[in-house]
Design an enzyme around this catalytic site. Structure first.
Site, short mmCIF file in Angstrom:
data_model
loop_
_atom_site.label_atom_id
_atom_site.label_comp_id
_atom_site.label_asym_id
_atom_site.label_seq_id
_atom_site.Cartn_x
_atom_site.Cartn_y
_atom_site.Cartn_z
CB SER A 131 -0.82 0.12 1.35
OG SER A 131 -1.42 1.40 1.50
CE1 TYR B 146 -4.78 -2.03 4.85
CE2 TYR B 146 -3.67 0.14 4.44
CZ TYR B 146 -4.09 -1.07 3.70
OH TYR B 146 -4.16 -1.46 2.58
C1 BGC Z 1 -6.30 1.37 1.97
C2 BGC Z 1 -7.33 2.09 1.25
C3 BGC Z 1 -6.93 3.64 1.12
C4 BGC Z 1 -5.57 3.89 0.54
C5 BGC Z 1 -4.99 5.18 0.27
C6 BGC Z 1 -5.10 1.59 0.65
O1 BGC Z 1 -3.90 0.72 1.25
O2 BGC Z 1 -6.58 0.08 2.01
O3 BGC Z 1 -8.22 2.24 2.24
O4 BGC Z 1 -7.83 4.60 0.60
O5 BGC Z 1 -4.63 2.71 0.86
O6 BGC Z 1 -5.01 5.81 1.55
#
Ligand code: BGC
Length: 278
Positions: free
Chosen positions: A163, A176
């Site tokens: 991400s 996360y």
């Molecule tokens: C997340 C999303 C988010 C994006 C940008 C991703 O890794 O799962 O929820 O919109 O990152 O912030």
């Protein structure tokens, strides 16, 4: 963005007849990756949770309806025995595994002071431990099977779904962000250790893509307007945007790449608030 993999690109990717496991493939990015790999000629193991059985089976059916081969498989990626059973069954049915797309991921955000240990653990278990367990099973299979020079110069390829939050800190989503920071170094360290065995490990770092995981961020016009401020390219990403990068990293077109993260984010990681000169 409706056709993830035009038929004309099949030959270029050279993935025909290879076996790919895609985790969390019943929806969102995993679904798009499974469909793209299926369209590129891979036999696809469509991993999903029991609770997502109808969706997982529908993805496998969609691959088959398009002329591909697929097997839905229920496994919680954070459960060692279930992951091992999935790879065992894949090898029993299809002979081996060539590609793993380590995609399954969840979000359980909260104010930091209110974040429960359960929410912390759930996210780390799925997003980080799940990637470790699946990669370990894939690597064991790559090593057991050995080289197949007619198939690929590599022994196997792993693509980790990271991400932009592997580098961008994320308030209210610390579990996360910590999990994706972990994915980055898991991926790089595996790549470093396994390169001599000719196993390639790379990652894709999506920005905001239109999937169920961030539904609230794009579902209303107001929310979308706010979100677009973070994306210099001026549009939200669509799942095939990610699947195309995954396809490239899964194929021999990227044979000299290992330990790399490809950001697919419309410029989200480019400090967008500085675009007017700060
Ligand atoms: C997340 C999303 C988010 C994006 C940008 C991703 O890794 O799962 O929820 O919109 O990152 O912030």
């Amino acid at each position: 963005m409706s056709t993830p993999t035009p038929a004309s690109l099949r030959a270029a990717f050279g993935l025909e007849g290879q076996v790919a496991v895609v985790t969390g493939a019943s929806s969102g990015l995993g679904r798009a990756c499974a469909l793209a790999l299926g369209a590129a000629g891979c036999t696809v193991v469509v991993n999903h949770l029991e609770a997502m059985a109808a969706d997982g089976e529908a993805v496998a059916a969609e691959i088959e309806a398009a002329g591909g081969k697929a097997m839905p498989f229920v496994a919680d990626v954070s459960d060692e025995a279930e992951v091992e059973a999935m790879f065992k069954e894949t090898v029993r049915r299809f002979g081996t595994v060539h590609v793993l797309v380590n995609n399954a991921g969840i979000q359980r955000g909260a104010k930091f002071q209110d974040m429960t240990l359960a929410a912390w653990r759930a996210v780390l278990d799925v997003n980080l431990t799940g990637q470790f367990l699946c990669a370990r099973s894939a690597v064991r299979e790559f090593l057991r099977r050995g080289p197949e020079p007619d198939v690929s110069p590599s022994l196997g390829r792993i693509v980790c779904m990271s991400s932009v939050h592997q580098t961008i800190p994320w308030a209210f989503e610390v579990n996360y962000a910590a999990s994706k920071g972990g994915v980055m170094l898991l991926m790089q360290s595996m790549a470093q250790e396994l390169a001599t065995a000719r196993i390639r490990v790379n990652a894709v770092a999506p920005g905001a893509i239109r999937t169920p995981i961030n539904h609230d961020a794009w579902a209303t016009p107001e929310a979308l307007t706010e979100l677009l401020k973070l994306m210099p390219y001026g549009r939200i990403g669509e799942p095939p945007d990610i699947a195309h990068a995954v396809l490239f990293l899964a194929s021999d077109l990227s044979d000299y790449m290992t330990g790399t993260t490809v950001f697919v984010d419309g410029g989200m990681s480019l400090y967008p608030s500085f675009r007017g000169a700060g």
